[in-house]
Design a protein around this motif. Structure first.
Motif, mmCIF file in Angstrom:
data_model
loop_
_atom_site.group_PDB
_atom_site.id
_atom_site.type_symbol
_atom_site.label_atom_id
_atom_site.label_comp_id
_atom_site.label_asym_id
_atom_site.label_seq_id
_atom_site.Cartn_x
_atom_site.Cartn_y
_atom_site.Cartn_z
ATOM 1 N N ARG A 195 -3.709 1.827 -10.454
ATOM 2 C CA ARG A 195 -5.077 1.457 -10.113
ATOM 3 C C ARG A 195 -5.184 0.888 -8.698
ATOM 4 O O ARG A 195 -6.292 0.757 -8.164
ATOM 5 C CB ARG A 195 -5.637 0.474 -11.141
ATOM 6 C CG ARG A 195 -5.208 -0.968 -10.983
ATOM 7 C CD ARG A 195 -5.491 -1.780 -12.242
ATOM 8 N NE ARG A 195 -5.732 -3.182 -11.977
ATOM 9 C CZ ARG A 195 -4.809 -4.083 -11.657
ATOM 10 N NH1 ARG A 195 -3.549 -3.703 -11.534
ATOM 11 N NH2 ARG A 195 -5.150 -5.347 -11.452
ATOM 12 N N LEU A 196 -4.042 0.549 -8.080
ATOM 13 C CA LEU A 196 -4.043 -0.043 -6.743
ATOM 14 C C LEU A 196 -3.507 0.900 -5.668
ATOM 15 O O LEU A 196 -3.509 0.532 -4.490
ATOM 16 C CB LEU A 196 -3.210 -1.330 -6.746
ATOM 17 C CG LEU A 196 -3.731 -2.470 -7.626
ATOM 18 C CD1 LEU A 196 -2.746 -3.631 -7.637
ATOM 19 C CD2 LEU A 196 -5.109 -2.939 -7.172
ATOM 20 N N LEU A 197 -3.053 2.079 -6.046
ATOM 21 C CA LEU A 197 -2.521 3.003 -5.055
ATOM 22 C C LEU A 197 -3.647 3.557 -4.185
ATOM 23 O O LEU A 197 -4.761 3.776 -4.656
ATOM 24 C CB LEU A 197 -1.777 4.154 -5.726
ATOM 25 C CG LEU A 197 -0.496 3.807 -6.499
ATOM 26 C CD1 LEU A 197 0.225 5.082 -6.911
ATOM 27 C CD2 LEU A 197 0.425 2.918 -5.687
ATOM 28 N N PRO A 198 -3.362 3.813 -2.917
ATOM 29 C CA PRO A 198 -4.375 4.408 -2.041
ATOM 30 C C PRO A 198 -4.631 5.856 -2.437
ATOM 31 O O PRO A 198 -3.843 6.451 -3.189
ATOM 32 C CB PRO A 198 -3.728 4.305 -0.654
ATOM 33 C CG PRO A 198 -2.259 4.281 -0.922
ATOM 34 C CD PRO A 198 -2.093 3.547 -2.217
ATOM 35 N N SER A 244 11.903 3.281 7.137
ATOM 36 C CA SER A 244 11.176 2.246 7.871
ATOM 37 C C SER A 244 10.852 1.031 7.012
ATOM 38 O O SER A 244 10.405 0.006 7.528
ATOM 39 C CB SER A 244 9.872 2.821 8.440
ATOM 40 O OG SER A 244 9.033 3.293 7.399
ATOM 41 N N GLY A 245 11.090 1.120 5.700
ATOM 42 C CA GLY A 245 10.892 -0.036 4.832
ATOM 43 C C GLY A 245 10.478 0.342 3.433
ATOM 44 O O GLY A 245 9.619 1.205 3.238
ATOM 45 N N CYS A 246 11.123 -0.288 2.453
ATOM 46 C CA CYS A 246 10.794 -0.060 1.040
ATOM 47 C C CYS A 246 10.965 -1.373 0.286
ATOM 48 O O CYS A 246 12.005 -2.027 0.388
ATOM 49 C CB CYS A 246 11.705 1.009 0.437
ATOM 50 S SG CYS A 246 11.460 1.262 -1.338
ATOM 51 N N ASP A 292 8.128 4.083 -0.919
ATOM 52 C CA ASP A 292 7.647 2.852 -0.290
ATOM 53 C C ASP A 292 7.836 1.646 -1.205
ATOM 54 O O ASP A 292 7.897 0.508 -0.729
ATOM 55 C CB ASP A 292 6.158 2.979 0.052
ATOM 56 C CG ASP A 292 5.872 4.207 0.889
ATOM 57 O OD1 ASP A 292 6.425 4.296 1.996
ATOM 58 O OD2 ASP A 292 5.111 5.078 0.426
ATOM 59 N N LEU A 293 7.884 1.913 -2.519
ATOM 60 C CA LEU A 293 8.019 0.821 -3.481
ATOM 61 C C LEU A 293 8.760 1.318 -4.708
ATOM 62 O O LEU A 293 8.499 2.429 -5.196
ATOM 63 C CB LEU A 293 6.644 0.268 -3.869
ATOM 64 C CG LEU A 293 6.641 -1.004 -4.735
ATOM 65 C CD1 LEU A 293 5.503 -1.933 -4.304
ATOM 66 C CD2 LEU A 293 6.478 -0.677 -6.216
ATOM 67 N N ARG A 345 0.835 -1.208 0.000
ATOM 68 C CA ARG A 345 0.000 0.000 0.000
ATOM 69 C C ARG A 345 0.872 1.262 0.000
ATOM 70 O O ARG A 345 0.818 2.092 0.917
ATOM 71 C CB ARG A 345 -0.970 0.009 1.191
ATOM 72 C CG ARG A 345 -2.079 -1.019 1.062
ATOM 73 C CD ARG A 345 -3.122 -0.878 2.157
ATOM 74 N NE ARG A 345 -3.732 0.447 2.182
ATOM 75 C CZ ARG A 345 -4.701 0.863 1.363
ATOM 76 N NH1 ARG A 345 -5.163 0.036 0.422
ATOM 77 N NH2 ARG A 345 -5.199 2.075 1.466
ATOM 78 N N PRO A 346 1.679 1.419 -1.039
ATOM 79 C CA PRO A 346 2.650 2.522 -1.053
ATOM 80 C C PRO A 346 1.989 3.871 -1.331
ATOM 81 O O PRO A 346 1.026 3.971 -2.088
ATOM 82 C CB PRO A 346 3.585 2.133 -2.190
ATOM 83 C CG PRO A 346 2.717 1.352 -3.133
ATOM 84 C CD PRO A 346 1.766 0.595 -2.250
ATOM 85 N N SER A 347 2.542 4.899 -0.718
ATOM 86 C CA SER A 347 2.111 6.267 -1.012
ATOM 87 C C SER A 347 2.960 6.885 -2.109
ATOM 88 O O SER A 347 2.492 7.726 -2.869
ATOM 89 C CB SER A 347 2.189 7.139 0.244
ATOM 90 O OG SER A 347 1.296 6.686 1.234
#
Length: 266
Positions: free
Chosen positions: A122-125, A213-215, A186-187, A102-104
């Motif tokens: 199409r899947l991004l928040p 914090s993570g990617c 994030d990704l 769920r990357p921003s």
């Protein structure tokens, strides 16, 4: 008979959208048969990837404003022509990663024709943003048009026409990242020159663009074995405090970055 095939091709994406379940499978099979007949009669493509031909087919045959239709039309084209698209199987693995993370903020290196960009967007928040980098100006222009055709707006994405080496140092402003905030990507999807995977990962880390914090970093290996991706996996395995290999699939490897505890707060 051929006039019927020709007349029906523009309706194929719409037919698949309204079909469901077992009926959809049958309709998809009929669509592919009809498409093969039409494209073979037209001469087929000759084994060489053509960005203009891919764009023209998708633009003219998909339902504008519908991301699902755009992806389906890409897949129909790739069924009979050489294509740079990662395809539905790897695409589903990409979908799973995006849905899980769920990357921003997403970075894509290698826009190609826009297929992966559409899949991710199409899947991004809400509020999510994609920056995609493409070296070839024509490919970047056509890819951007397909992303817009799929229904996305410029506030959701940006296409940078540049080499990855030139684009990465300028990403902070594109992503509106303030230094020292602990924010970052994030990704990251790498689908450009595999020899650039390791240098670009190091550049992203050096520029502090990866979320501390993570990617998740997704590596596409089309015709290469995962072990041949420019030494990037050897680098990852040599730094277990910072990187880990999350999954290895036939055409995509996922690695995970997290800033080492010993360097946090410096």
């Amino acid at each position: 008979m051929m006039w019927l095939v020709v007349a029906s091709v523009p309706l194929l994406p719409a037919l698949l959208l309204v079909a469901s379940g077992r009926c959809r499978v049958k309709v998809a099979a009929l669509c592919r048969v009809a498409l093969r007949l039409l494209l073979r009669r037209g001469g087929g493509g000759g084994g060489r990837v053509c960005v203009r031909s891919t764009h023209s087919f998708v633009f003219s045959q998909c339902t504008h404003g519908k991301a699902h239709s755009v992806l389906l039309t890409f897949d129909l084209y790739a069924d009979t022509h050489p294509s740079l698209c990662i395809g539905p199987q790897t695409g589903e693995a990409l979908d799973e990663a995006v849905a899980r993370v769920r990357p921003s903020r997403v970075l894509e290196l290698g826009t190609h024709c826009g297929y992966s960009s559409v899949r991710m967007l199409r899947l991004l928040p809400p509020g999510g943003r994609l920056v995609t980098v493409e070296l070839d100006p024509l490919t970047a222009e056509l890819g951007e048009e397909i992303i817009l055709v799929a229904g996305f707006k410029h506030q959701q994405f940006q296409v940078l026409t540049s080499s990855s080496a030139e684009a990465i140092p300028a990403l902070r402003s594109s992503l509106e990242l303030d230094p020292g905030t602990g924010e970052g990507l994030d990704l990251v999807l790498m689908d450009h020159d595999p020899e650039r995977y390791l240098p670009d990962l190091l550049a992203l880390e050096r520029e502090e663009l990866l979320c501390p914090s993570g990617c998740s970093v997704l590596l596409i290996h089309r015709n290469q074995r995962a072990a041949e991706l420019g030494g990037i996996l050897a680098h990852v395995r040599a730094r277990p405090g910072c990187y880990s290999v999350e999954s290895e699939r036939p055409a995509m490897t996922e690695i995970f970055y997290q800033k080492e505890e010993s360097t946090k707060g410096e």
